[in-house]
Design a protein around this motif. Structure first.
Motif, short mmCIF file in Angstrom:
data_model
loop_
_atom_site.label_atom_id
_atom_site.label_comp_id
_atom_site.label_asym_id
_atom_site.label_seq_id
_atom_site.Cartn_x
_atom_site.Cartn_y
_atom_site.Cartn_z
N HIS A 1 -22.83 -35.95 -1.74
CA HIS A 1 -21.81 -35.32 -0.89
C HIS A 1 -22.00 -35.77 0.56
O HIS A 1 -21.05 -36.19 1.23
CB HIS A 1 -21.93 -33.80 -1.01
CG HIS A 1 -20.98 -33.04 -0.15
ND1 HIS A 1 -21.06 -31.67 -0.02
CD2 HIS A 1 -19.96 -33.42 0.66
CE1 HIS A 1 -20.11 -31.25 0.80
NE2 HIS A 1 -19.44 -32.30 1.22
N ARG B 1 -19.38 -38.05 2.72
CA ARG B 1 -18.82 -37.45 3.92
C ARG B 1 -19.10 -38.31 5.14
O ARG B 1 -18.25 -38.49 6.01
CB ARG B 1 -19.42 -36.05 4.12
CG ARG B 1 -18.82 -35.27 5.30
CD ARG B 1 -19.39 -33.87 5.34
NE ARG B 1 -20.85 -33.90 5.40
CZ ARG B 1 -21.63 -32.88 5.09
NH1 ARG B 1 -21.10 -31.76 4.67
NH2 ARG B 1 -22.95 -32.99 5.17
N SER B 2 -20.29 -38.88 5.21
CA SER B 2 -20.64 -39.73 6.35
C SER B 2 -19.83 -41.02 6.36
O SER B 2 -19.58 -41.59 7.43
CB SER B 2 -22.14 -40.05 6.33
OG SER B 2 -22.48 -40.90 5.24
N ASN C 1 -16.65 -40.07 8.08
CA ASN C 1 -16.92 -39.80 9.49
C ASN C 1 -17.09 -41.09 10.28
O ASN C 1 -16.54 -41.26 11.38
CB ASN C 1 -18.18 -38.94 9.64
CG ASN C 1 -17.95 -37.48 9.32
OD1 ASN C 1 -16.81 -37.02 9.35
ND2 ASN C 1 -19.00 -36.76 9.01
N ARG D 1 -13.86 -43.09 10.66
CA ARG D 1 -13.00 -42.50 11.70
C ARG D 1 -13.45 -42.96 13.08
O ARG D 1 -12.63 -43.29 13.95
CB ARG D 1 -13.04 -40.97 11.62
CG ARG D 1 -12.11 -40.38 10.56
CD ARG D 1 -12.23 -38.87 10.50
NE ARG D 1 -11.84 -38.25 11.76
CZ ARG D 1 -10.60 -37.98 12.13
NH1 ARG D 1 -9.60 -38.28 11.32
NH2 ARG D 1 -10.34 -37.39 13.27
N PRO E 1 -7.87 -36.85 8.38
CA PRO E 1 -9.07 -36.01 8.42
C PRO E 1 -10.05 -36.38 7.30
O PRO E 1 -9.65 -36.95 6.28
CB PRO E 1 -8.52 -34.59 8.22
CG PRO E 1 -7.08 -34.68 8.61
CD PRO E 1 -6.63 -36.05 8.22
N ASN E 2 -11.31 -36.07 7.50
CA ASN E 2 -12.32 -36.29 6.47
C ASN E 2 -12.05 -35.33 5.32
O ASN E 2 -12.10 -34.12 5.49
CB ASN E 2 -13.71 -36.03 7.06
CG ASN E 2 -14.83 -36.41 6.11
OD1 ASN E 2 -14.69 -36.34 4.90
ND2 ASN E 2 -15.95 -36.82 6.66
N ALA F 1 -14.83 -32.66 4.80
CA ALA F 1 -15.35 -31.99 5.99
C ALA F 1 -15.60 -30.50 5.77
O ALA F 1 -16.57 -29.94 6.30
CB ALA F 1 -14.40 -32.20 7.16
N GLU F 2 -14.76 -29.85 5.00
CA GLU F 2 -14.86 -28.40 4.83
C GLU F 2 -15.59 -27.98 3.56
O GLU F 2 -15.81 -26.78 3.34
CB GLU F 2 -13.45 -27.79 4.81
CG GLU F 2 -12.63 -28.05 6.07
CD GLU F 2 -13.30 -27.49 7.32
OE1 GLU F 2 -13.90 -26.40 7.23
OE2 GLU F 2 -13.24 -28.15 8.37
N ARG G 1 -18.54 -27.09 1.33
CA ARG G 1 -19.93 -26.68 1.54
C ARG G 1 -20.83 -27.22 0.43
O ARG G 1 -20.43 -27.31 -0.71
CB ARG G 1 -20.04 -25.16 1.60
CG ARG G 1 -19.43 -24.55 2.84
CD ARG G 1 -19.64 -23.06 2.89
NE ARG G 1 -18.91 -22.37 1.85
CZ ARG G 1 -18.89 -21.04 1.72
NH1 ARG G 1 -19.57 -20.29 2.55
NH2 ARG G 1 -18.19 -20.48 0.75
#
Length: 334
Positions: A126, A130-131, A134, A137, A145-146, A149-150, A152
């Motif tokens: 994960h 996610r990186s 990021n 971008r 948007p990533n 990002a949200e 968990r």
């Protein structure tokens, strides 16, 4: 499209085409409705914000390739991360980039857990993915948007850290010295004396030892750290080195010899904590002997104090104020 309704003349228009914004408005006269429809068409032609968003038809694998070529290839563990990302991408079916959503990955990680993969491993995947978004971008290669990002990560129960007692250390060093690999005992001593990871100690060269210090380069964090040692231990390391056998390296590989010695010594360790038990042992004994937590942080090379605080409970005076300041003690004193 304009059509007559009971309320008047209804404009139902999607001037930007399929995927664009839809407008619905009712007017009293047909002339007003036509004028409004014409105005909508003008806005679409003149204002890019009114046009439907263009799709990103690249595949997820292409984004991973971009990340690696522009950023990941310069990271110490970049090649390993790149390999893991590609495997995860293939397992998810290499979706089109703008169709990759949080649900895509959530479904994938649920399947991974069901297959017996540890939550820690899924959390790392994960974080890696996610990186990627990021960093792309930041590079201007991803405008949206990533998607992760949200989301968990799973909460993982912290494992108890195993460490060796003084008797176990003595027994282990004896078993290592009895083995065929003459380097294993010395590598273990370096780990016990400095808190180094096995790989850091095993890859030491003669140039890393001087002035009663061992300098560790190529560390996990990428930072160089120097740890003082006893002059007698420095001399022991120099006496151990045989240039004809290992060149500039102090030691040959000895991981298997360490594992065999642990088994012969009858020491039971938690999964994933084989050679790392030496690092935990250094940190644990350091704190039990009254060491400073900040000095330990620098010695272990932790980027922040959070990781080092795992050993704080071993300090002799850890939370001793609880004994004096709790309300039950106050009642007893009265």
């Amino acid at each position: 499209m304009i059509k007559k309704s009971d309320a008047g003349w209804l404009v139902d228009s999607q001037p930007g085409g399929r995927g664009g914004k839809r407008f619905r408005k009712t007017f009293k006269t047909q002339a007003e409705a036509k004028a409004y429809e014409a105005w909508l068409t003008t806005q679409v032609n003149q204002n890019a914000k009114w046009q439907p968003e263009k799709r990103d038809t690249r595949k997820l694998r292409e984004l991973i390739e971009l990340w690696y070529s522009h950023h990941g290839s310069g990271l110490k563990a970049g090649a390993n991360t790149y390999s893991r990302l590609k495997l995860a991408c293939d397992a998810m079916g290499n979706p089109v980039a703008d169709r990759f959503t949080v649900n895509t990955f959530a479904t994938y990680r649920t399947e991974r857990l069901a297959a017996g993969i540890a939550p820690n491993s899924v959390n790392r995947e994960h974080a890696y993915l996610r990186s990627v978004f990021n960093e792309l971008r930041r590079l201007g290669q991803w405008k949206k948007p990533n998607p992760l990002a949200e989301l968990r990560q799973f909460k993982v129960q912290e494992r108890e850290l195993s460490y060796l007692t003084t008797d176990q250390i003595r027994d282990l060093l004896e078993k290592l010295s009895e083995g065929k690999n003459r380097h294993a005992a010395m590598i273990a001593k370096v780990c016990l004396a400095t808190g180094a990871r096995w790989s850091e100690a095993e890859s030491l060269e003669t140039r890393h030892i001087r002035n009663s210090q061992i300098q560790f380069a190529g560390t996990k964090s990428g930072k160089v750290r120097a740890i003082p040692i006893e002059p007698s231990f420095e001399q022991e390391l120099r006496n151990h080195h045989d240039k004809a056998e290992t060149g500039q390296r102090l030691f040959a590989y000895a991981y298997s010899a360490f594992r065999d010695a642990i088994e012969r010594a009858g020491i039971a360790l938690q999964d994933g904590q084989l050679t790392h038990v030496l690092r935990h042992t250094f940190a644990s004994h350091f704190m039990m002997n009254g060491g400073n937590i900040l000095v330990l942080q620098r010695s272990l090379g932790h980027a922040n104090l959070t990781m080092t605080m795992r050993y704080a409970h071993l300090a002799p005076d850890h939370l001793q104020e609880v004994v004096k300041l709790n309300p039950l003690t106050a009642l007893t004193v009265r």
